[in-house]
Design a protein around this motif. Structure first.
Motif, PDB file in Angstrom:
ATOM      1  N   VAL A  81      35.788  22.505  44.428  1.00  0.00           N
ATOM      2  CA  VAL A  81      34.871  23.335  43.710  1.00  0.00           C
ATOM      3  C   VAL A  81      34.725  24.784  43.826  1.00  0.00           C
ATOM      4  O   VAL A  81      34.787  25.019  44.965  1.00  0.00           O
ATOM      5  N   ASP A  82      34.427  25.533  42.989  1.00  0.00           N
ATOM      6  CA  ASP A  82      34.411  26.970  42.940  1.00  0.00           C
ATOM      7  C   ASP A  82      35.068  27.866  41.853  1.00  0.00           C
ATOM      8  O   ASP A  82      34.570  28.358  41.274  1.00  0.00           O
ATOM      9  N   ALA A  83      36.393  27.744  42.054  1.00  0.00           N
ATOM     10  CA  ALA A  83      37.320  28.367  41.037  1.00  0.00           C
ATOM     11  C   ALA A  83      37.430  30.096  41.476  1.00  0.00           C
ATOM     12  O   ALA A  83      37.256  30.983  40.809  1.00  0.00           O
ATOM     13  N   ILE A  84      37.471  30.259  42.705  1.00  0.00           N
ATOM     14  CA  ILE A  84      37.879  31.479  43.270  1.00  0.00           C
ATOM     15  C   ILE A  84      39.214  31.863  42.981  1.00  0.00           C
ATOM     16  O   ILE A  84      39.991  31.022  43.032  1.00  0.00           O
ATOM     17  N   PRO A  85      39.498  33.135  43.140  1.00  0.00           N
ATOM     18  CA  PRO A  85      41.087  33.610  43.018  1.00  0.00           C
ATOM     19  C   PRO A  85      41.942  32.780  43.808  1.00  0.00           C
ATOM     20  O   PRO A  85      42.960  32.612  43.361  1.00  0.00           O
ATOM     21  N   ALA A 130      45.325  36.011  37.348  1.00  0.00           N
ATOM     22  CA  ALA A 130      45.443  37.429  36.671  1.00  0.00           C
ATOM     23  C   ALA A 130      44.208  37.883  36.210  1.00  0.00           C
ATOM     24  O   ALA A 130      43.771  39.198  36.597  1.00  0.00           O
ATOM     25  N   ARG A 131      43.329  36.820  35.479  1.00  0.00           N
ATOM     26  CA  ARG A 131      42.077  37.523  34.869  1.00  0.00           C
ATOM     27  C   ARG A 131      41.198  37.536  36.022  1.00  0.00           C
ATOM     28  O   ARG A 131      40.243  38.671  35.813  1.00  0.00           O
ATOM     29  N   ARG A 132      41.078  36.937  36.833  1.00  0.00           N
ATOM     30  CA  ARG A 132      39.899  37.062  37.910  1.00  0.00           C
ATOM     31  C   ARG A 132      40.103  38.088  38.982  1.00  0.00           C
ATOM     32  O   ARG A 132      39.287  38.323  39.682  1.00  0.00           O
ATOM     33  N   THR A 133      41.312  38.552  39.141  1.00  0.00           N
ATOM     34  CA  THR A 133      41.768  39.540  40.010  1.00  0.00           C
ATOM     35  C   THR A 133      41.920  40.785  39.247  1.00  0.00           C
ATOM     36  O   THR A 133      42.133  42.103  39.996  1.00  0.00           O
ATOM     37  N   GLN A 134      41.445  40.972  38.141  1.00  0.00           N
ATOM     38  CA  GLN A 134      41.773  42.504  37.336  1.00  0.00           C
ATOM     39  C   GLN A 134      40.661  43.181  37.881  1.00  0.00           C
ATOM     40  O   GLN A 134      39.425  42.920  37.889  1.00  0.00           O
ATOM     41  N   GLN A 135      40.799  44.554  37.993  1.00  0.00           N
ATOM     42  CA  GLN A 135      39.700  45.376  38.459  1.00  0.00           C
ATOM     43  C   GLN A 135      40.006  46.631  37.364  1.00  0.00           C
ATOM     44  O   GLN A 135      40.902  47.154  37.002  1.00  0.00           O
TER      45      GLN A 135
END
Length: 320
Positions: A252-256, A315-320
């Motif tokens: 559980v969490d869904a971290i990058p 890719a979506r969660r590490t975009q800055q």
């Protein structure tokens, strides 16, 4: 068996399409001073939650007084008393454990400061806080178990990596998971040990299990968070076990980092715990201070993620 599969399908369908109530206000809270007592920095998800909260406060013009509780209840209690002394407009508490809050929450109430519980829960008198913003931890456990039951056709011996003992997240995820696997007579939890939501502890616990158990009898690891799952996967690799293939891993969490692990074939599924709780919490505070009625519980939702979408999610969660 057919009835069990039908029930499982219903669990998954409801998990994926459930719509949770939200609460929002036009007034963003500019000028408010809000104290935030966080659990600590025990996991990548917790760090993301903190960063999201700080960023949300800055965007709204809120003066956020942040305290890292260092995974210690006494530190958090001291923070709440400091917020009282500073005369904050409101307090947000992410409690490390459920029990032991009554006295300090009574002090907060006596000072006339509204309080929001976020993420984990407390067992204190509900009148001592006006709302809670959180995910449904039981639901998360059910969804993880539903995926595992489907992936194994209901036949699996499981190692459970528990979160912090005494936390509502650990208890409720365990309840939800056990509810579903109880429907399958050939699914059993062989071992359950706490890793305190820490990656290093996940590694250490799994390392010990590998040294003492016949791993050929274990089908899957059910981890209460991604960090412990990643640590466990590394321990397996260090012992020549192929995680994600020899032993399934759901967490559980869904971290990058868990999406990166899925891309590498080292884990199999994760249930999202959204770190975006600050917005609803700030909205609720603004509404409460304006004398408006606020729901007692404000839910944030997440879904089940599998390797097929891992690259896109990473890719979506590490975009800055």
């Amino acid at each position: 068996m057919r009835s069990r599969k039908f029930f499982l399908s219903i669990v998954v369908l409801v998990s994926l399409i459930a719509v949770f109530p939200t609460f929002a206000q036009d007034n963003v809270g500019s000028g408010l001073t809000i104290g935030f007592a966080q659990v600590g920095t025990e996991s990548a998800w917790r760090t993301a939650f903190t960063a999201a909260t700080i960023a949300e406060a800055e965007a709204r013009g809120i003066n956020l007084l942040y305290v890292d509780g260092q995974n210690n209840q006494d530190t958090q209690i001291a923070a709440l008393r400091s917020f009282i002394q500073q005369g904050v407009d409101a307090i947000i508490l992410a409690p490390v454990v459920e029990t032991g809050w009554d006295q300090v929450l009574q002090e907060v109430q006596a000072a006339g400061i509204p309080l929001v519980i976020v993420d984990r829960n407390v067992t204190a008198d509900p009148s001592l806080y006006f709302t809670r913003v959180a995910s449904d931890f039981v639901h998360e456990g059910r969804l993880a178990a539903a995926w595992l039951a489907q992936a194994t056709a209901g036949v699996c011996n499981i190692v459970e990596l528990e979160g912090t003992v005494g936390s509502s997240a650990a208890r409720d995820r365990q309840i939800g998971f056990n509810e579903v696997i109880s429907l399958f007579p050939n699914m059993h939890i062989l071992l359950s040990q706490s890793g305190d939501f820490l990656r290093d502890s996940g590694y250490a616990v799994m390392d010990g299990i590998i040294a003492s158990e016949d791993m050929s009898q274990i089908c899957a690891v059910w981890s209460h968070n991604d960090d412990m799952a990643i640590g466990a996967a590394q321990a397996m690799m260090d012992h020549g076990i192929d995680p994600g293939n020899d032993i399934l891993i759901v967490s559980v969490d869904a971290i990058p980092d868990i999406f990166l692990a899925m891309m590498n074939g080292d884990t199999n599924a994760t249930v999202e715990l959204s770190p975006a709780m600050a917005g609803p919490a700030f909205d609720a505070i603004v509404a409460h201070l304006a004398g408006q009625e606020v729901p007692r519980n404000i839910a944030v939702s997440g879904g089940l993620f599998l390797p097929a979408t891992a690259a896109d999610e990473y890719a979506r969660r590490t975009q800055q």
